[in-house]
Design a protein around this motif. Structure first.
Motif, short mmCIF file in Angstrom:
data_model
loop_
_atom_site.label_atom_id
_atom_site.label_comp_id
_atom_site.label_asym_id
_atom_site.label_seq_id
_atom_site.Cartn_x
_atom_site.Cartn_y
_atom_site.Cartn_z
N ALA A 74 4.19 4.75 21.07
CA ALA A 74 3.56 5.76 21.39
C ALA A 74 3.95 6.99 20.41
CB ALA A 74 3.56 6.63 22.59
N TRP A 75 5.15 7.17 20.08
CA TRP A 75 5.48 8.08 18.76
C TRP A 75 4.82 8.02 17.45
CZ3 TRP A 75 8.75 7.68 14.62
CH2 TRP A 75 9.18 8.83 14.03
N ARG A 76 5.12 6.47 17.20
CA ARG A 76 4.43 5.91 15.96
C ARG A 76 3.02 6.20 15.74
NH1 ARG A 76 8.04 0.34 14.94
NH2 ARG A 76 10.10 1.47 14.22
N ALA A 77 2.32 5.97 17.02
CA ALA A 77 0.79 6.08 17.00
C ALA A 77 0.46 7.59 16.60
CB ALA A 77 0.28 5.52 18.12
N ARG A 78 1.31 8.56 17.36
CA ARG A 78 0.99 9.74 17.19
C ARG A 78 1.29 10.38 15.92
NH1 ARG A 78 3.97 11.11 21.24
NH2 ARG A 78 5.73 11.92 20.07
N ARG A 79 2.32 9.84 15.24
CA ARG A 79 2.66 10.30 13.81
C ARG A 79 1.56 9.62 12.92
NH1 ARG A 79 7.62 11.70 12.09
NH2 ARG A 79 6.46 11.79 9.99
N ARG A 80 1.06 8.56 13.16
CA ARG A 80 0.00 7.95 12.36
C ARG A 80 -1.27 8.90 12.45
NH1 ARG A 80 1.72 2.69 14.14
NH2 ARG A 80 0.23 2.79 15.61
N GLU A 82 -1.48 12.00 13.44
CA GLU A 82 -1.19 13.29 12.49
C GLU A 82 -1.41 13.10 10.98
OE1 GLU A 82 2.67 14.50 14.06
OE2 GLU A 82 1.62 15.26 15.96
N ARG A 83 -0.86 12.03 10.70
CA ARG A 83 -0.74 11.59 9.14
C ARG A 83 -2.27 11.65 8.72
NH1 ARG A 83 -1.63 11.45 4.66
NH2 ARG A 83 -0.60 10.42 2.97
N ALA A 84 -3.28 10.87 9.64
CA ALA A 84 -4.59 10.52 9.20
C ALA A 84 -5.23 11.79 9.17
CB ALA A 84 -5.18 9.47 10.15
N HIS A 85 -5.13 12.73 10.14
CA HIS A 85 -5.89 13.91 10.32
C HIS A 85 -5.31 14.82 8.84
CE1 HIS A 85 -7.76 14.14 14.04
NE2 HIS A 85 -6.82 13.83 14.62
N THR A 86 -4.01 14.81 8.55
CA THR A 86 -3.74 15.43 7.27
C THR A 86 -4.33 14.73 5.86
OG1 THR A 86 -1.45 15.92 8.31
CG2 THR A 86 -1.78 16.04 5.91
N ALA A 87 -4.36 13.44 6.01
CA ALA A 87 -5.10 12.82 5.13
C ALA A 87 -6.61 12.84 4.79
CB ALA A 87 -4.70 11.19 5.04
N LEU A 88 -7.33 12.94 5.96
CA LEU A 88 -8.73 13.51 5.74
C LEU A 88 -8.89 14.76 5.36
CD1 LEU A 88 -11.63 12.53 6.54
CD2 LEU A 88 -11.27 13.50 8.88
N ALA A 89 -7.99 16.01 5.84
CA ALA A 89 -8.22 17.11 5.29
C ALA A 89 -7.97 17.27 3.81
CB ALA A 89 -7.30 18.16 6.06
N ALA A 90 -6.69 16.34 3.43
CA ALA A 90 -6.59 16.39 2.03
C ALA A 90 -7.69 15.72 1.04
CB ALA A 90 -5.10 15.61 1.70
N ALA A 91 -8.38 14.50 1.63
CA ALA A 91 -9.49 13.97 1.16
C ALA A 91 -10.59 15.04 0.85
CB ALA A 91 -9.97 12.64 1.98
N LEU A 92 -10.76 15.63 1.77
CA LEU A 92 -12.01 16.73 1.69
C LEU A 92 -11.74 17.86 0.51
CD1 LEU A 92 -12.88 17.40 5.41
CD2 LEU A 92 -14.42 16.36 3.59
N GLY A 114 -7.08 6.64 11.38
CA GLY A 114 -7.30 7.97 11.98
C GLY A 114 -8.44 7.65 13.15
N PRO A 115 -8.54 8.74 14.01
CA PRO A 115 -9.44 8.63 14.91
C PRO A 115 -10.82 8.70 14.81
CG PRO A 115 -8.60 10.83 14.94
CD PRO A 115 -7.99 10.09 13.83
N SER A 116 -11.19 8.81 13.28
CA SER A 116 -12.71 9.10 12.63
C SER A 116 -12.82 8.19 11.63
CB SER A 116 -12.84 10.49 12.70
OG SER A 116 -12.67 11.26 13.64
N PRO A 117 -12.71 6.96 11.87
CA PRO A 117 -12.85 6.04 10.57
C PRO A 117 -14.19 6.13 9.83
CG PRO A 117 -12.77 4.63 12.47
CD PRO A 117 -12.43 6.17 13.04
#
Length: 397
Positions: A74-80, A82-92, A114-117
């Motif tokens: 669960a901790w690793r999924a949460r980290r992924r 969070e990282r995906a959210h950060t990556a999407l913001a960085a991509a924008l 991320g949750p929004s593929p």
């Protein structure tokens, strides 16, 4: 502070237990043949409490140990996430900064984790498109297509915008029509559809959409007017192969649009080409009554080439009569004088033609007036004068 409180509480409990032990004379007896255990009541209570506490923490420790793999996952999924959210913001951010390679890389990570593929895939497709990598762009679009119907509108709008950038107006139009057929029509997508229809040459649709957006105040009035004028001019040009179809198209134009100079000029040219001199005259006179435009005045002097001599002279004289009335109010209008000179030449009124053309040149040097004077001189057999006017016409910009 909390530790001090617990220390005081434990100390108070110990003191109370000692005081209780002094006055308590009770015993607890456990008998299991052939064994017998006897202890004081106070000791038994203390031992029971200690045993409960030890057993509680032992069971809790065992439970946490058994749940550790699940907690780690669960901790690793949460980290992924969070990282995906950060990556999407960085991509924008990278996309809007023009760093398209980084934008695609970050969007790819967000699409995988991320949750929004779907959103990330569309962003990656746009980044790949900006890098002109159309194969990779199409793969990202196909991936977005397979992520359910919730992204249908976003997918179709993205496909339309990318197609418009490639000037693939047919593909953009198909995507936007599919979108409008499946749901409500939004202003933004209607504007895109207007661009697509204009690029595809669907001028009836351009006229309809421009009017619709103008009524909703969704585009600038000047831009809406430009679209409507262009569409009307193009539609009139398409009908110019058949006189009946052209006249029906012209009669279908709104009265307010008929006096628009560009529309009136295009209609008059087409009517002249079709040999409809009376219609061309009516178009120009109506437009000039609304707004005096030199271009329309010049067109007023053009007659259809296919007219026989009698019809040509009669039409020229009719126009001369009307133009002379204008001249009473605009006696220093060089364009009107040149038009009158041209009409008089076609009506074989050589003297009046020469006077009007020379009067036009006295107010403003004009290449058109010089050429008309040269042609008039040729008709009258004055070759030297004709050559002189042709040379001056060539020198005039």
């Amino acid at each position: 502070m909390k530790s001090l409180f617990w220390l005081l509480a434990v100390s108070a409990a110990a003191v109370a237990l000692v005081l209780l032990a002094r006055v308590d004379s009770g015993h607890v007896l456990f008998y299991y043949p052939p064994w017998r255990v006897e202890m004081s009541m106070v000791f038994f209570v203390a031992a029971a409490l200690v045993s409960f506490v030890v057993l509680y923490y032992l069971l809790r420790l065992i439970g946490n140990a058994l749940a550790l793999p699940t907690a780690v996952r669960a901790w690793r999924a949460r980290r992924r996430r969070e990282r995906a959210h950060t990556a999407l913001a960085a991509a924008l951010q990278a996309y809007y900064e023009g760093r398209y390679a980084r934008a695609e890389k970050e969007a790819a990570f967000a699409a995988d984790n991320g949750p929004s593929p779907g959103v990330a895939a569309l962003l990656a497709a746009r980044a790949a498109h900006q890098m002109r990598d159309f194969e990779r762009r199409d793969r990202w679009l196909e991936r977005a297509d397979g992520l359910g119907d919730s992204l249908q509108a976003a997918r179709l709008v993205s496909r339309a915008e990318l197609a418009l950038e490639d000037r693939d107006f047919g593909a953009a139009r198909d995507a936007l029509r599919s979108l409008h057929g499946a749901g409500p029509k939004h202003v933004a997508t209607t504007r895109l559809l207007l661009r697509a229809e204009r690029g595809a040459g669907a001028w009836d649709e351009v006229l309809r959409l421009a009017s619709q957006l103008s009524k909703r105040d969704a585009i600038a009035p000047a831009l809406a007017e430009e679209y409507k004028v262009q569409a009307t001019v193009e539609l009139l040009g398409r009908a110019a192969d058949d006189a009946g179809a052209f006249e029906r198209r012209w009669r279908g134009v709104a009265a307010a649009d008929r006096v628009q100079p560009r529309i009136a000029a295009a209609a008059a040219r087409n009517a002249t080409t079709l040999g409809r001199a009376a219609l061309a005259r009516e178009i120009l006179e109506t437009a000039l009554a609304a707004e005096w435009v030199p271009q329309l005045v010049s067109l007023y002097g053009q007659l259809p080439e296919g007219l026989d001599e009698q019809a040509r002279v009669a039409e020229a004289r009719t126009r001369i009569e009307r133009a002379e009335k204008w001249l009473l109010e605009r006696e220093r209008d060089s364009q009107l004088l040149a038009t009158l000179g041209r009409l008089c030449a076609q009506a074989e009124l050589w003297g009046k033609a020469r006077s009007f053309l020379e009067a036009s040149l006295s107010f403003e040097e004009s290449r058109v007036a010089r050429i008309e004077l040269a042609r008039l001189a040729e008709r009258l057999g004055k070759d030297d004068e004709a050559q002189r006017h042709f040379r001056k016409a060539a020198e005039t910009s």
